[in-house]
Design an enzyme around this catalytic site. Structure first.
Site: not given
Ligand code: BES
Ligand code: ZN
Ligand code: ZN
Length: 473
Positions: A233, A238, A245, A256, A315, A317, A319
């Protein structure tokens, strides 16, 4: 850092200071001084005796972690002095942990100073004194240097701010490595994504001013024993997209791209080590931003394998990018033996297992176990997170084949992993592992031999997995 293996009987190697590892203070010549200074032989305890030109560093157990941390601690102490050259005796007791000494030194020395006006990167030389040089020690030295250099390459890329590291820069970095090491490389832009039905990945990057890039590096040695695919990834930033966010959570999201950077750096190490495996490194380099043309919650996107995805949160994204990259990998590469993906995928994984540990997911229990063992033996922390049939229901959609977020607050790392499983073909189900590196990839404080920021997670465990494969073949 220059690290040399030197035979003890060669007098006067020019070292200015000696590093001494201490587990037990009893038989030391400087015992009294150390006691007066209240030195305790604990991990991360360190004292410099300028007059006797010794750095005493404590450690608690004879294992990789303790020895690597002790070496890094000593090197950091050395960095605060005017001394440039140190020696360290590889006693019989330390010999089993020679790898940890080399890696601890190189990983511990690392600083990200590109953006500092004053750079204090002094060059350090370390002589490791041995009774007899052996081929085995030389081999470990050579390999460990490559592995830790690769980790530092990943750290440099991850730490670079988003204004200076966007998808095309990521592709350029991969290209430079490919050219230097004679790897094949294909770099595709958004036209290719459109033409090849990679709408999930395409939509994540659509609101960015930077064009998304699909990077495909391949290393094909003549003596290949297995075919391995690494998918990363590479979200160069992000912001969360329209499901923006909150301010505090957006900071650090330059990290990210850690999965993609780990893949690129691992490809470098594999080629340098000349491992006898055909290895493909595939990275989805994308920036997730906002704008009038951004993809939206409520959109339905069709991925490369034809599956439709209901977007309920922009967010989630990573996946989407991985879904298409995994499809691309499996369409392009036949008879895969192992397919691994690396991603800072979920905050839930960090909540679940803490910020130092990678979450390992997949369908093959033995493979997952072997991956955990390889990670632990390489110096990384990892644990398995198990899929189950009930969590699978949480990503069902009323209007599409699948939803990009779960309908429950619980088990977010696992539901994300199970989302990815939808893009793994039946043939590859048991060959796939998903590594959620959201915790350890980037930590905003130093830990052990890792500095503040990027750690280069994924590189060492992957190399160890491949080396284990070699032993078992
Ligand atoms: N890049 C983030 C995950 C992340 C969070 C990485 C903290 C490193 C530190 C990912 O794209 C994301 O935002 N995931 C969301 C998913 C949710 C919306 C289902 C998350 O983990 O909050
Ligand atoms: Zn991300
Ligand atoms: Zn994200």
């Amino acid at each position: 850092m220059k690290i040399n293996l030197v035979e003890k009987n060669i007098e006067n190697n020019g070292a200015e200071i000696e590093i001494i590892f201490v587990k037990n203070i009893e038989n030391l010549a400087d015992k009294e001084i150390l006691e007066n200074l209240e030195f305790k032989p604990k991990d991360e305890s360190c004292i410099l005796l300028a007059e006797s030109k010794k750095i005493y560093v404590g450690y608690e157990e004879d294992n990789y972690d303790c020895i690597a941390i002790a070496t890094a601690t000593a090197i950091k102490k050395l960095q605060t002095t005017k001394f440039n050259k140190a020696k360290l005796e590889l006693t019989e007791k330390l010999e089993n942990n020679f790898k940890a000494i080399v890696e601890g030194a190189i990983l511990g020395e690392y600083k990200f100073t590109i953006y500092k006006s004053e750079k204090d990167n002094k060059k350090i030389e370390l002589d490791i004194l041995v009774a007899n040089k052996s081929e085995n020690l030389e081999k470990i030295l050579k390999e460990s240097k490559i592995i830790s250099k690769a980790v530092n390459k990943a750290r440099d890329m991850v730490n670079t701010p988003p204004a200076d590291f966007y998808p095309k820069i990521m592709a350029k970095k991969a290209k430079k490595i490919a050219e230097d090491l004679e790897l094949d490389i294909k770099i595709e832009g958004e036209k290719f994504l459109k033409e090849n039905g990679m709408n999930a990945m395409l939509n994540v990057g659509v609101a960015s001013i930077h064009e998304s890039q699909l990077i495909h590096m391949s290393y094909k040695p003549q003596n290949s024993q297995a075919k391995i695919v690494l998918v990363g990834k590479g979200l160069t930033y992000d912001s969360g997209g329209l499901s923006l966010k909150p301010a505090d959570f957006m900071v650090t999201m330059k990290s990210d791209k850690s999965g993609g950077c780990a893949v690129i750096a691992t490809m470098w190490a594999i080629a340098k080590l000349q491992l006898p495996f055909e290895v493909h490194g595939i990275v989805g380099a994308v920036e997730n931003m906002i704008g009038g043309n951004a993809y939206k919650p409520d959109d339905v996107l069709k991925a490369k394998n034809g599956k439709t995805i209901e977007i309920r949160n922009t967010d989630a994204e990573g996946r989407l990018v991985l879904a298409d990259c995994l499809c691309y990998a499996q369409d392009e590469i036949k008879d895969i033996d192992y397919i691994f993906d690396y991603a800072t995928l979920t905050g839930a994984c960090v909540v679940g297992v803490g910020e130092y540990t990678t979450g390992i997911m997949g369908n093959n229990e033995i493979l997952k176990r072997n991956a955990v063992l390889a990670a632990l033996r390489s110096g990384e922390y990892a644990t398995t997170l198990d899929f189950n049939r009930f969590l699978k229901k949480a990503i069902k959609s009323e209007i599409a084949d699948i939803c990009n977020i779960a309908n429950t607050r619980y088990g977010g790392a696992i539901t994300a992993g199970m989302f990815l499983d939808n893009f793994i073909t039946d043939e590859n189900k048991n060959k796939w592992i998903h590594f959620d590196i959201a915790g350890p990839a980037f930590v905003e404080k130093p830990w052990g031999y890792n500095p503040h920021g990027a750690s280069g997670t994924g590189v060492r465990m992957t190399i160890k997995f491949l080396q284990d494969l070699l032993k078992n073949n």
